[in-house]
Structures are given as C-alpha cells and as structure tokens.
Design an enzyme around this catalytic site. Structure first.
Site, mmCIF file in Angstrom:
data_model
loop_
_atom_site.group_PDB
_atom_site.id
_atom_site.type_symbol
_atom_site.label_atom_id
_atom_site.label_comp_id
_atom_site.label_asym_id
_atom_site.label_seq_id
_atom_site.Cartn_x
_atom_site.Cartn_y
_atom_site.Cartn_z
ATOM 1 N N GLY A 47 0.815 -1.202 0.000
ATOM 2 C CA GLY A 47 0.000 0.000 0.000
ATOM 3 C C GLY A 47 0.848 1.251 0.000
ATOM 4 C CG ASP A 91 -1.027 -0.707 8.715
ATOM 5 O OD1 ASP A 91 -1.993 0.056 8.889
ATOM 6 O OD2 ASP A 91 -0.998 -1.583 7.843
ATOM 7 C CG MET A 132 -6.784 2.019 6.575
ATOM 8 S SD MET A 132 -5.613 2.463 5.251
ATOM 9 C CE MET A 132 -6.689 2.357 3.824
ATOM 10 N NE ARG A 153 -4.968 -7.644 7.151
ATOM 11 C CZ ARG A 153 -4.232 -7.064 6.213
ATOM 12 N NH1 ARG A 153 -2.989 -6.722 6.501
ATOM 13 N NH2 ARG A 153 -4.713 -6.827 5.023
ATOM 14 C CD GLU A 181 -8.306 -2.049 8.171
ATOM 15 O OE1 GLU A 181 -9.160 -1.962 7.276
ATOM 16 O OE2 GLU A 181 -7.084 -2.035 7.955
ATOM 17 C CD GLN A 203 -7.460 5.717 7.504
ATOM 18 O OE1 GLN A 203 -7.194 5.326 8.634
ATOM 19 N NE2 GLN A 203 -8.176 4.987 6.652
#
Length: 413
Positions: free
Chosen positions: A12, A141, A185, A187, A242, A297
């Site tokens: 990403g 992240d 965002m 995970r 999320e 984001q």
C-alpha cells in the site's frame, strides 16, 4: 566495473513513499555513480515483466515534485515470492538483474516487501551473486519491528488526528443525542487509530472512546462504555481500528460476513463501523453514523508531515549508501535518541529479523478496559506529525509529478 541500481515500491502506498525514492536518486547522484537508477514499474511483478523506467533522467525540478507527491510514483504490487528458493521465478529475477547490469537492489515497502528482500538476498548468497539487497521501510500501520517507527506513519497519523478533530466539531452542532463511529486502518496493530487521541482539545473531549486491535472488543462492554459516555456529552465520537476483534479472535467486521482474503491470504477488513452502527441504532435508538476514512489516510499529500517527508528521504538515501558500502540483506531502520529535543538516526537491521512479524501497540499505552489510549503515547507520536512542507501549488491545487503511461521500456546497459 560500473553497476546500476534498481528500486521498486510495493504494498500500500503512503503520502511520503516517493520521498524515499527521491532521497535514493539524489544520494546516488551525489555519490558520483556512473551507473543508472532504474525504477521497477509495479514492483517485482513489473520487473519480471521487463517493465522499468530510468529515474536518473528526472530533473531537479521533477525530483522536487516527486518528494511531495503521494501514492507510489512507480506503481505497486502485492506479489509474494515462493518460499521454495529453487522456484524458477528466482532465476528469472536474477537473469534480469544480470542483463541490466544491476549491482544494487532497493525495495521500498512494508512487511511483505521485506520478505521479498530477505528471499532475494538469501538466493543471492546461495548462488554466489554479488547483487546487494536493501529494504527501505514504508507503512502507515507502523507495524515493522526493530525500528522506532516507519515512514508514512507520521503523515497518516496527522491526517487521522486532523480529520477526526473536524468530524468532532461537525458532530457537536446538534443537541440531540448521537454517536459517530470512525473506522480507521489497522489490521492487527492500532498505531494509526491511537493517533486519533491527538484530536482532543481538552480532557474529556471527543473522541471519548478509542478501540484498538490489541485489546479484545466485546459488544456488551461497548454498550456500557457508551452509556457512561452519554453521561458526559450528548454527542459521542468513537474511533475504532478496522481489525478490532472479540476475545475469541473473531473480527467484528466478520459479524456481517464481510471479510474476504487478499492475495497474501490476509483478511480484507472493512465494515466493522457499519456493524457497530447497526448495534448502536438497535440498542440506543439515537442518531448514529459510521465513517470509514479508507484510502484518504494514506494518500493525503496536503496533510503530510514535513518530519515524515524528511525522514522518508533520509531512509532512501541511507539505503543507497548502505548498498554502495557492500551491505546486503538489511533494512534501513530508525533509532530515536531523544524525545525532547527530537533526534533520530538511521542504522541497519538484518531484514530476516523484521519480515513476517508485527509490532503491536504497547499494552501499557492502552487504558484499563481497552477503550482509550493513555498520555504516555504522546511523547512518541507528537514529534512525527510536526512541520509543513513547502508545497507547490497550481491554480489553487497541489502540483504533483505524474508518470506518463508510456514511460515503461526495457532498458539494457
């Protein structure tokens, strides 16, 4: 013998991933190298398809624009190399490297990208190749281990905090009770959602509730948290990752059977905000809406942090110098030496110690009950969102560098 460098971007994108690209190209030029810097179009997948472009040809003006351009200028991919190093794909990669006279290979990405660097460097070692492989970290992240933080996180955190602050203002205009759920965002790691704490202007301000994947999430506990929140304000703003899951490991988004798998086998987590929206509406009968911040984001160049841009460029430049000095199978990592004043330096970590692991948000920074983030997080996050870059505007809009579709060409030395 003169060697060339090839660099790719994977996974990403972020608001500052191209600053690493810019830093690498500039460092190569400043080192006085006679070889070229080639860019893989769409990562290792594009490289295997002979899709590359010459980055050395970029002018100083173009590099200045590239430094400020969000998303992946070279394009990205999600391509996982086989675990079996005898697979034919490795020979194909190294045939291309030899044909293009590549001596140095840089890959900008997150966890799975570092896995690519690790496998290619191990294949090089077992076959006697002298190509040097270096990983450049990137992920909003912030979940790469053995580095203080990752390029891309600071800008995404700044976007989240700024946007949540504006949503809080919007949510407070009516006197009727309401709940606004913001899905962010993350995970398995809640670093980005935790940044929503910065949106608060005073103690007890919204977002009152913040939930991260590192703490189990239970709907009945959420109900109780909301009841207590309504005692403080009529308009409650809730921020959730999320990837929040219950104590049994079931993602909340799976309550609606919405989760699917990506090409790496990771669950594609979207929809937990909608699940919670339905829950709140059914249990509280109040006005409720869920907002998914989604790709904004990671692609908001207008809210990029100057600190993040500078550190991203520094990581790219450091990776080039490491490769030129003979290092391989390493990742350029950040080491913080001081919070106040904020000071940082680069160093190398073996990429095999980084890939296929996740750095979780520290448990000691999560409040008891798992519904908030403590103030201990602030000295860590605040330096990363500081500063505004000198943006280049055109007709009131940001000016970015665009790669022409016909820029792909098989280039041989």
């Amino acid at each position: 013998m003169m060697k060339n460098l090839v660099i790719g971007q994977s996974g990403g994108p972020t608001a500052v991933i191209n600053a690493s690209l810019c830093g690498a190209v500039q460092a190569w030029k400043e080192a006085g190298q006679e070889g070229r810097v080639y860019g893989m179009l769409n990562g290792i997948e594009g490289f295997l398809a002979d899709q590359v472009t010459d980055l050395t040809a970029l002018s100083e003006e173009e590099l200045k624009l590239l430094r400020l351009t969000p998303a992946a200028y070279l394009g990205s991919c999600r391509f996982k190399l086989p675990e079996d190093l005898t697979d034919a794909v490795y020979s194909a990669v190294f045939d291309n490297l030899r044909e293009m006279n590549i001596g140095y290979f840089l890959y900008v990405g997150g966890n799975d990208s570092m896995d690519t660097v690790d496998k290619l460097s191990r294949f090089a070692a077992r076959t006697g190749s002298d190509v040097r492989f270096i990983g450049i970290p990137k992920t909003i992240d912030n979940d790469l281990v053995l580095t203080d933080h990752t390029p891309g996180f600071g800008s995404a955190a700044k976007y989240v905090a700024s946007t949540v602050r504006e949503i809080v203002l919007d949510a407070s205009v009516y006197q009727q009770r309401s709940v606004t759920i913001i899905e962010i965002m993350g995970r398995h790691a809640g670093w980005l959602t935790a940044a929503s704490k910065l949106a608060r202007k005073y103690e007890g301000d919204n977002p009152i509730l913040i939930y991260l994947p590192e703490a189990p999430f239970e709907l009945e506990a959420f109900y109780q948290d909301l009841e207590h929140a309504f005692e403080k304000t009529a308009n409650v703003v809730v921020c959730v990752s999320e990837g929040i899951a219950d104590a049994g490991g079931t993602f909340i988004c799976e309550y609606s059977d919405a989760a699917k798998l990506d090409s790496f086998g990771h669950k594609m987590l979207t929809g937990c905000g909608e699940v919670l929206e339905s829950f709140v509406r059914d249990r509280f009968h109040v006005k409720v809406r869920s907002i998914e911040l989604n790709v904004s984001q990671r692609c908001s160049g207008m809210l990029a942090s100057r600190t993040d841009i500078e550190e991203s460029a520094m990581a790219g430049a450091f990776g080039v110098h490491a490769a030129l000095s003979g290092e391989t199978g390493k990742m350029a990592a950040f080491q913080r030496t001081s919070d106040a004043p904020y000071e940082l330096s680069c160093y190398l970590e073996p990429v095999g110690r980084i890939c296929n692991q996740e750095k979780k948000f520290p448990a000691e920074w999560i409040s008891q009950g798992g519904s908030d983030v403590t103030d201990s997080f602030l000295p860590y996050i605040l330096p990363l969102i500081q500063g505004e870059p000198e943006r280049i505007m055109e007709n009131g809009l940001p000016r970015y560098l665009y790669r022409q579709p016909d820029a792909a060409a098989r280039i041989k030395p």
